[in-house]
Motif scaffolding. Sequence first.
Motif, short mmCIF file in Angstrom:
data_model
loop_
_atom_site.label_atom_id
_atom_site.label_comp_id
_atom_site.label_asym_id
_atom_site.label_seq_id
_atom_site.Cartn_x
_atom_site.Cartn_y
_atom_site.Cartn_z
N SER A 195 -31.09 18.73 28.32
CA SER A 195 -31.76 18.77 26.81
C SER A 195 -30.63 18.05 25.98
N THR A 196 -31.19 16.94 25.29
CA THR A 196 -30.16 16.42 24.19
C THR A 196 -29.30 16.96 23.78
N SER A 197 -29.57 18.36 23.06
CA SER A 197 -28.81 19.14 22.24
C SER A 197 -27.46 19.53 23.03
N ALA A 198 -27.54 19.71 24.30
CA ALA A 198 -26.62 20.07 25.34
C ALA A 198 -25.52 19.05 25.45
N LEU A 199 -25.66 17.96 24.60
CA LEU A 199 -24.66 16.82 24.94
C LEU A 199 -23.91 16.56 23.78
N MET A 200 -23.65 17.46 23.12
CA MET A 200 -22.63 17.34 21.82
C MET A 200 -21.50 17.11 22.12
N VAL B 224 -24.45 39.04 21.35
CA VAL B 224 -25.61 38.10 21.56
C VAL B 224 -25.37 37.26 22.70
N GLY B 225 -26.43 37.05 23.51
CA GLY B 225 -26.48 36.34 24.66
C GLY B 225 -26.81 35.11 24.40
N VAL B 226 -26.15 34.10 25.05
CA VAL B 226 -26.43 32.67 24.84
C VAL B 226 -26.35 31.83 25.99
N SER B 227 -27.32 30.97 26.25
CA SER B 227 -27.37 29.96 27.27
C SER B 227 -26.39 28.77 27.22
N TYR B 228 -26.00 28.27 28.50
CA TYR B 228 -24.70 27.39 28.16
C TYR B 228 -24.94 26.08 27.27
N ALA B 229 -26.23 25.81 27.18
CA ALA B 229 -26.38 24.52 26.57
C ALA B 229 -26.50 24.87 24.90
N LEU B 230 -26.29 26.12 24.64
CA LEU B 230 -26.49 26.67 23.04
C LEU B 230 -25.29 26.83 22.54
N THR B 231 -24.23 27.06 23.18
CA THR B 231 -22.90 27.43 22.64
C THR B 231 -22.49 26.94 21.52
N SER B 232 -22.50 25.63 21.58
CA SER B 232 -21.84 24.97 20.03
C SER B 232 -22.93 25.30 18.83
N TYR B 233 -24.14 25.63 19.12
CA TYR B 233 -25.13 25.86 18.05
C TYR B 233 -24.88 27.16 17.63
N LEU B 234 -24.56 28.12 18.72
CA LEU B 234 -23.97 29.47 18.31
C LEU B 234 -22.75 29.77 17.25
N THR B 235 -21.79 28.83 17.61
CA THR B 235 -20.55 28.76 17.33
C THR B 235 -20.63 28.73 15.93
N LYS B 236 -21.41 27.73 15.24
CA LYS B 236 -21.51 27.43 13.84
C LYS B 236 -21.97 28.62 13.21
#
Length: 288
Positions: free
Chosen positions: A241-246, A95-107
């Motif tokens: 993006s706000t979602s990158a700020l978790m 799976v490829g993921v951009s840096y800002a979405l790593t937390s989203y992928l982890t779940k």
Amino acid sequence: MEIRQLKYFVTSAELLNFTEAADRCFVTQGTLSQQIKQLENELDILLFDRIGKRVRLTAAGKLFLPYARQTILQSESAKLILSDFKELKTGTICVGVSYALTSYLTKGIAKFSRSYPQIHIEIILETSEVLLKLLDSGKVDFILSYSDIVDERQFEYNLLFQSSLSFVTNRNHSLSQKKQVIFSQLKNEPLALPTKGFNTRRYLDKLYEKENITPKIGLEVNDIATLLEIVKTGLWSTILSTSALMENTNDLIYIPIKEKGKLHNAYIIWAKSIYRKKAAILLAESIN
């Protein structure tokens, strides 16, 4: 014509060096050269010009290259179709993921792995631009990325969510008490931004052009965590993006940029020409 010959040809075409191509394919240079020569004999046309120790693609080789790549991908897809008849007890998903979405992928990965602990998962973190190239070449099963829709004939885009942009700054900044800001308020702010390979950066550049604003960019960074640490110094602010700020925002203030049209779309993106593994589909469903 054999698949291994096509793989030797494609690798040689990418490296333009038979010695390096042989090393990458784990064969001797003599074996690789012989197999490519057999392929040329079968096709009755030269694919490479040999100039001393250097090689370059002929016009025929350039024409043949995309078809060779596609044949290899179709061969790999055929193997995957057959392996998918087996239960999901083995296999690998990339799976490829951009840096800002790593937390989203982890779940999503945690949820998937509880049900399918035998499946091996590989994760590639890259910019959106690089991820699309990896997807197109079949090196990843799917990607998670903020993205503009590039080509719906080539890729399938499944919307995950929309995220607003936020102005991220030090707690002592003059705007830190604001509940929201508009884009034009930030035109004189000294900024540290993601580098140009990031989709967020491309999106911001388009907004700046649309608003006829020349931003004051003092620093560019290709890592979000490092970017946020830099903002903590108080010398620069950023827009993300706000979602990158978790995470990593304890010492920072992030203020939503509230304007019509200032939403950023996150997608799961598939290549339409490549077979979708059952395991990859189930992982994507876990992320959704």
